[in-house]
Write a protein that holds these residues in place. Structure first.
Motif, mmCIF file in Angstrom:
data_model
loop_
_atom_site.group_PDB
_atom_site.id
_atom_site.type_symbol
_atom_site.label_atom_id
_atom_site.label_comp_id
_atom_site.label_asym_id
_atom_site.label_seq_id
_atom_site.Cartn_x
_atom_site.Cartn_y
_atom_site.Cartn_z
ATOM 1 N N GLY A 25 8.789 2.171 5.558
ATOM 2 C CA GLY A 25 7.927 3.201 6.096
ATOM 3 C C GLY A 25 8.306 3.611 7.509
ATOM 4 N N ILE A 26 7.446 4.381 8.113
ATOM 5 C CA ILE A 26 7.542 4.754 9.523
ATOM 6 C C ILE A 26 6.117 4.805 10.059
ATOM 7 N N GLY A 27 5.996 4.755 11.361
ATOM 8 C CA GLY A 27 4.666 4.750 11.948
ATOM 9 C C GLY A 27 3.833 5.969 11.593
ATOM 10 N N ALA A 28 4.495 7.111 11.380
ATOM 11 C CA ALA A 28 3.768 8.349 11.082
ATOM 12 C C ALA A 28 2.937 8.258 9.806
ATOM 13 N N LEU A 29 3.256 7.310 8.929
ATOM 14 C CA LEU A 29 2.516 7.195 7.671
ATOM 15 C C LEU A 29 1.102 6.653 7.864
ATOM 16 N N TRP A 30 0.780 6.186 9.080
ATOM 17 C CA TRP A 30 -0.582 5.743 9.375
ATOM 18 C C TRP A 30 -1.531 6.919 9.598
ATOM 19 N N ALA A 31 -1.041 8.140 9.558
ATOM 20 C CA ALA A 31 -1.846 9.315 9.918
ATOM 21 C C ALA A 31 -3.201 9.390 9.216
ATOM 22 N N PRO A 32 -3.292 9.120 7.881
ATOM 23 C CA PRO A 32 -4.614 9.231 7.237
ATOM 24 C C PRO A 32 -5.645 8.270 7.807
ATOM 25 N N VAL A 33 -5.200 7.111 8.266
ATOM 26 C CA VAL A 33 -6.123 6.126 8.860
ATOM 27 C C VAL A 33 -6.448 6.499 10.295
ATOM 28 N N ILE A 34 -5.424 6.873 11.067
ATOM 29 C CA ILE A 34 -5.626 7.222 12.477
ATOM 30 C C ILE A 34 -6.631 8.367 12.608
ATOM 31 N N ALA A 35 -6.588 9.295 11.661
ATOM 32 C CA ALA A 35 -7.496 10.444 11.709
ATOM 33 C C ALA A 35 -8.956 10.021 11.597
ATOM 34 N N LYS A 36 -9.214 8.822 11.098
ATOM 35 C CA LYS A 36 -10.584 8.348 10.882
ATOM 36 C C LYS A 36 -11.021 7.303 11.909
ATOM 37 N N LEU A 37 -10.173 7.018 12.887
ATOM 38 C CA LEU A 37 -10.541 6.087 13.942
ATOM 39 C C LEU A 37 -11.386 6.796 15.002
ATOM 40 N N ASP A 38 -12.029 6.011 15.844
ATOM 41 C CA ASP A 38 -12.851 6.585 16.901
ATOM 42 C C ASP A 38 -11.993 7.416 17.845
ATOM 43 N N LEU A 39 -12.544 8.531 18.290
ATOM 44 C CA LEU A 39 -11.842 9.384 19.239
ATOM 45 C C LEU A 39 -11.587 8.610 20.526
ATOM 46 N N GLY A 40 -10.390 8.723 21.029
ATOM 47 C CA GLY A 40 -10.062 8.039 22.264
ATOM 48 C C GLY A 40 -9.599 6.613 22.106
ATOM 49 N N GLN A 41 -9.534 6.110 20.866
ATOM 50 C CA GLN A 41 -9.051 4.754 20.664
ATOM 51 C C GLN A 41 -7.581 4.648 21.081
ATOM 52 N N PRO A 42 -7.247 3.776 22.047
ATOM 53 C CA PRO A 42 -5.832 3.610 22.393
ATOM 54 C C PRO A 42 -5.069 3.015 21.213
ATOM 55 N N VAL A 43 -3.946 3.615 20.887
ATOM 56 C CA VAL A 43 -3.160 3.189 19.731
ATOM 57 C C VAL A 43 -1.681 3.148 20.099
ATOM 58 N N ILE A 44 -0.999 2.108 19.643
ATOM 59 C CA ILE A 44 0.456 2.021 19.744
ATOM 60 C C ILE A 44 0.984 1.911 18.318
ATOM 61 N N ILE A 45 1.742 2.922 17.905
ATOM 62 C CA ILE A 45 2.185 3.034 16.512
ATOM 63 C C ILE A 45 3.698 2.815 16.471
ATOM 64 N N TYR A 46 4.116 1.669 16.001
ATOM 65 C CA TYR A 46 5.537 1.321 16.007
ATOM 66 C C TYR A 46 6.277 1.832 14.780
ATOM 67 N N ASP A 47 7.528 2.191 14.980
ATOM 68 C CA ASP A 47 8.524 2.183 13.909
ATOM 69 C C ASP A 47 9.165 0.802 13.983
ATOM 70 N N LEU A 48 9.046 0.014 12.933
ATOM 71 C CA LEU A 48 9.595 -1.338 12.947
ATOM 72 C C LEU A 48 11.120 -1.308 13.071
ATOM 73 N N PRO A 49 11.719 -2.390 13.562
ATOM 74 C CA PRO A 49 13.185 -2.433 13.656
ATOM 75 C C PRO A 49 13.851 -2.065 12.333
ATOM 76 N N GLY A 50 14.893 -1.219 12.413
ATOM 77 C CA GLY A 50 15.602 -0.784 11.216
ATOM 78 C C GLY A 50 14.938 0.351 10.476
ATOM 79 N N HIS A 51 13.875 0.910 11.045
ATOM 80 C CA HIS A 51 13.117 1.990 10.418
ATOM 81 C C HIS A 51 12.982 3.159 11.388
#
Length: 258
Positions: A25-51
């Motif tokens: 995967g890639i970090g961008a695939l978290w989009a459906p979940v991130i859209a439902k988190l609280d506004l302003g929640q600090p988030v660090i979304i990694y692309d794992l090594p080799g991805h």
């Protein structure tokens, strides 16, 4: 090359949520979940090594190697505390990070994590890992879900772009080989040292689909005592797409309590 991470809503007052995706995967695939988190929640979304944009970063290998790479980057960022959420292989990575620095992990949310048992549908992972174009990726992901759920088209396009990078498929095959283990003539996955998690004080939530075709839901019983377990009826392995509401609810609860 350093690891790539997208940082949203950085804050000195709130512990950030660190998101770790699964194999291929890639970090961008978290989009459906991130859209439902609280506004302003600090988030660090990694692309794992080799991805993705971490294709040539240090730490390409099994979950233990990746955990050290992510932790090194967290140290570089100077984070005194953080919340962790990992899906599939990313769940194994998150678990190992929590074991190593449990005093700094405010909460741990595991979404169908790897490493909780030897059984794994490695053939489906191989087909998915070899896919490049959006239609191939959609077909590969279809074997991982149990409900009518598909990744967003934009996410598929971004994933296809990542797969087209020179050496991307070779990296994925290297990573797949690093966590597969042959036992008694059959192929399985390496397992986490689960007995060492028995005393983990980090608040932990586990989510698993009852119809997961990649990692059987029976592996959920191997979670350590004290974890909150949610079995999602009829859902498969790709809970980020199949049950984003439930994943987001678990994360919001974890962050609120942590």
């Amino acid at each position: 090359m350093t690891l790539f991470a997208e940082v949203r809503h950085p804050s000195s007052a709130k512990a950030p949520l660190v998101l770790l995706h699964g194999f291929g995967g890639i970090g961008a695939l978290w989009a459906p979940v991130i859209a439902k988190l609280d506004l302003g929640q600090p988030v660090i979304i990694y692309d794992l090594p080799g991805h993705g944009q971490s294709l040539n970063a240090e730490g390409v290998g099994h979950a233990g190697v990746m955990a050290m790479a992510i932790l090194d980057d967290i140290e570089r960022r100077g984070l005194p505390a953080f919340h962790l959420c990992g899906h599939s292989m990313g769940g194994a990575v998150a678990s190992l990070i929590a074991l190593r620095v449990h005093d700094r992990v405010a909460s741990l949310t595991l979404v169908a994590p790897g490493g909780f048992g030897s059984e794994i549908n490695h053939e489906a992972l191989l087909r998915y890992g070899l896919a490049v174009e959006p239609d191939e990726l959609a077909h590969g992901l279809a074997a991982m879900v149990a409900q009518t759920a598909a990744p967003e088209a934009a996410g598929l396009d971004r994933l296809a772009d990542a797969r087209r990078l020179p050496g991307a498929i070779d990296r994925l095959m290297q990573i797949l080989a690093s966590f597969l283990v042959e036992r008694d003539g059959s192929m399985g996955q390496g397992t986490l040292p689960l007995s060492t998690f028995a005393g983990l004080q980090t608040p932990t939530r586990l989510l698993w689909g009852t119809a997961d075709p990649i990692l059987p839901v029976s592996q959920a019983k191997n979670i350590w005592q004290g974890a909150e377990v949610t079995l999602i009826e009829g859902a498969g392995h790709m809970l980020i797409d199949e049950a984003p509401d439930m994943v987001a609810v678990a994360i919001r609860a974890a962050v609120a309590e942590g």
